[in-house]
Design a protein around this motif. Sequence first.
Motif, PDB file in Angstrom:
ATOM      1  N   ILE A 133       0.843  -1.207   0.000  1.00 18.92           N
ATOM      2  CA  ILE A 133       0.000   0.000   0.000  1.00 18.92           C
ATOM      3  C   ILE A 133       0.878   1.256   0.000  1.00 18.92           C
TER       4      ILE A 133
ATOM      5  N   CYS B 125       0.695   4.201  -2.732  1.00 17.78           N
ATOM      6  CA  CYS B 125       0.286   5.534  -2.271  1.00 17.78           C
ATOM      7  C   CYS B 125       1.382   6.574  -2.506  1.00 17.78           C
TER       8      CYS B 125
ATOM      9  N   ILE C 116       1.262   7.574  -6.122  1.00 14.63           N
ATOM     10  CA  ILE C 116       0.080   8.409  -6.405  1.00 14.63           C
ATOM     11  C   ILE C 116       0.288   9.828  -5.874  1.00 14.63           C
ATOM     12  N   GLU C 117       0.860   9.948  -4.672  1.00  9.32           N
ATOM     13  CA  GLU C 117       1.130  11.269  -4.115  1.00  9.32           C
ATOM     14  C   GLU C 117       2.120  12.054  -4.978  1.00  9.32           C
TER      15      GLU C 117
ATOM     16  N   GLU D 259      -5.684  12.190  -5.943  1.00  8.35           N
ATOM     17  CA  GLU D 259      -4.970  11.381  -4.958  1.00  8.35           C
ATOM     18  C   GLU D 259      -5.900  10.485  -4.137  1.00  8.35           C
TER      19      GLU D 259
ATOM     20  N   LYS E  20      -5.925   6.386  -4.474  1.00  4.23           N
ATOM     21  CA  LYS E  20      -5.484   5.609  -3.310  1.00  4.23           C
ATOM     22  C   LYS E  20      -6.552   4.605  -2.891  1.00  4.23           C
ATOM     23  N   GLU E  21      -7.807   5.025  -2.920  1.00  5.03           N
ATOM     24  CA  GLU E  21      -8.902   4.112  -2.550  1.00  5.03           C
ATOM     25  C   GLU E  21      -8.947   2.901  -3.474  1.00  5.03           C
TER      26      GLU E  21
ATOM     27  N   SER F 208      -6.472   1.649  -5.250  1.00  4.80           N
ATOM     28  CA  SER F 208      -5.281   0.821  -5.043  1.00  4.80           C
ATOM     29  C   SER F 208      -5.392   0.004  -3.760  1.00  4.80           C
ATOM     30  N   ILE F 209      -5.840   0.652  -2.690  1.00  3.12           N
ATOM     31  CA  ILE F 209      -5.984  -0.053  -1.408  1.00  3.12           C
ATOM     32  C   ILE F 209      -7.006  -1.174  -1.522  1.00  3.12           C
TER      33      ILE F 209
END
Length: 934
Positions: free
Chosen positions: A681, A685, A688-689, A696, A700-701, A703-704
């Motif tokens: 994760i 993340c 992405i950041e 973002e 992130k949601e 990917s998680i």
Amino acid sequence: MKKEYVENSMFLCNYKSLQLFVDEFIKHYKNDLNTQWSIVCERKEDLVTIRNQVLFEIEKRLFDNKTNTKSFFGISMYTLDNLARNFCASLSSTSSLKIKNEIPKFISLPYLDVINQELLIENILKLYGYNSNDSLPIAKQILSLIDINWPEDYSFAKLLISTQNKENIKTVQEINEIALRQILGSFQYGTYELANYSRLQSLVKDYLQGIFIDHLSEYSDKIVLPYQFLNGNILWISAPELLNELPIIAESKKDYNSCNTIKPGNFQSFYVDEFKKSILKARNILNINNLFISSRTILKEAQNEIELKHDHISYYISENRHCFSENSKNILNDQNTFCILADFDPGKFKESQPDAAGNYQITKQMISNWEMNNTNYTDAKEIFPQIDNLFEKFIEQLSLIGNEKKLNEIGKIYDLDVKQKNDEFIKHLFYKSIENEKIQIGKPHPISLYPKALSYFSTNKLPQKIVSIGRAHAPTGSSFHVKVLNNAISILRKQGISIDLPASEIMYRGFWKNIANLGIPLEFWLENLSEINDFPKYLIPKKNIFKFGISFPESSESHLIELLTQKTENNNNIFPIWNEYLIQCNYKISITSFEKYVNCPLQFLLQDVLGIKQNDNSILKTDHLEIGSKMHLIAEQFITRIVTTLGNSNYSKTMLPIYEDIIFNLKNENIFLSNNKSDWIKIFCNAIEKHGFLFEVFLKEASIEAIDNLWNINKNNEKSKFILIQEREILKRTFYRFIQIEKKFAEDIDEKLTGIERERPISLSLGGLVFSGKIDRIDATQFGLRIIDYKTSNIPKTEKKLSILPSELIEMKSSKLSVQGALYCLAWSQTKLVEEDDLFRNQIRSFSLYHLKNLDEKANPILNYEFGGDGLKKDNIHYQKLYNEYLVYANNLKSGNFYPKPIKKNTCEFCDFKSICPISKKQNDEDNTDNNTN
């Protein structure tokens, strides 16, 4: 009113007690709806048939033989087990603290009915290595022996060992030392473990005879079910008894008491009688005078070895299962015939009638498809939930063995090693446990609705003719292991111990002899001649044997060729079951099945139509098809969320640097192999950041969620930790390969719309058939549409290029043929293309296979098939070539042409059916000839 009947029946039950119960019920039916009516059956086998008989009598009188199914008439039906269970539940749920303080502890313990008690001991036997067919009958005997009040000078070990003394017991058969130790170990552990559960015997001995009576009179309003039951009208159906010494049937209780009887029920007569006495005693204390009828049935002449007269018994034997199925239907329509279903499974009709429904034996093919969650498998929606339930019950039964340390200790006493309850062994044990189980598919076949042998007749008059569908009963000769236990029981009986002999054989013998001695014409309809060999000695036919139907030719390559090339009047190839298969599936064929047909028609016939599969142990291993379906789910969810967030046009530009960063960081071996999902994760993340700050939160949601699925996709499965870790690592590698491919496509083409369609169902009409499938994904580029299919299988080394036309394989021998790709493209171009050029959707430019199996890009390249010129559009040259070539295959399939014609020679190398395939045999013969020549 209390009344007892000792009844005499040619079957299992006569009408005196039932009719009295029904008479009383009808008196109160319209006036007093609050009266409690209950029927208790000592044997679970009697429950359904008694219920049917009672309802038949009520309907006949109340509704003039017009069936009324509005209700069950308010009559409660109990076996001894569920009655005891309900008593325990009612007592343990009471709000009275005084009752709770006084009731024995076992009332609130887990309750085991007799079936689960037997399964507990059977599983102990299996864990000690006892995997033979004798495990269940031995478990039944051990359970009976556990409850015996042993003489002071007798132990179970001494008893079993004494059965080996041939001088003392004439009928003894030796038992091998290992089996003896397994039985002794199971007995000792069963005695120990069953003390942890509430059982019917405990309920009777420890409670009903004592404090329960006081509770009833003092707290009747607190213990609802026992009070309502005792205060109602009760019909008690005892297990049938065999009269084996008295020539005249007992007509009175006095005569009955003088008879020498054997009760063939599951429970010991001592405990059953004590249970009934306790109920009657409680009713007396409460001054209850409602109806209580105790009915016992006597089976006459069951052990009589007088030879039967066979003049009125006929045997009709079919030459093949198909004609047996057809003739069975005709039998059912004869109004003057009473049909009973003997030892025959209606599920066997599935082999000759695809639309047949009923209870079917679980096959390895069912288990294999259940293991990999193959939802395209025939009847999967009906089959899989039932296997799920069986697995849950199995795990529950296995969990009854609570103290493994004690199990090991007892095993050491008898020099036994306990099988470790690891994942592999549990799977093996599960498959062994359900190999004789049946599951329901479709609506019950008409034959399955007929009464079973040993059931009750819902009629007042004897039939003019009786037809038994299936053999009299399966061979019941017990193995020497069971006979040794019977000898142990004989020793106990000589010691004055009250214990019953196993009597299923006695039951069947009495049933068929009583029917045969009536002189009513009796016909046995059998599905093949070999079943005669399984008839009991007293029914083996001496005459009146008739055959019907035409026998199939012997199975061989030449006969298979003859069958596959035979012509009908319409000049089409014929295979009888194919027509029924097409009707059953509404002329719809899955595209994956059609691909099998194109690769080899015979392979498709044997595997998909007839459901034949090579026996192997693959069901015990982790199946990669299951991994594939999970990866499809993760990829589809991941792309959907990202495309929804970014839009189709922004996907490549935004995600390219993110993917590059993720891939670079996951090349760190320690991170890639980490068991901690937070490490993955963090990688996603951070990327992405760094590159996707505008979106973002949403990226992130997504990917998680994907990483959570990688770790938790199996959270509800009963699998070992090792298997779960293994599957997770495969999924991680597959997902990493997916990210690699997404990155490559993002950098290849600047202007494109990603994932405009995902998991899109499609259908294609071709040659009178409808082919259906689901496209994983479609991207739109400036040159046209790209149709994409995900694959989690390996690419053979000989297939590094992609073809979608069978004719192309002649020139491109190292190509992989994708029939799926061809039909996906045809289906989409027929109705889904649009003419607006700026949307890139006016033509199909390519079809691609994304292989996700291997991290090595060279071993698993992306396979593309490019349509030249103007791409693929409806009715253009590419379309016509595809359509015309596959139309030939579709026509051949519909007409039933299953002559083996593998599209590539290496198709035969890995085929499960080489041993019966005429083409494969011919090739082998040619190869051998060449070798001999050389």
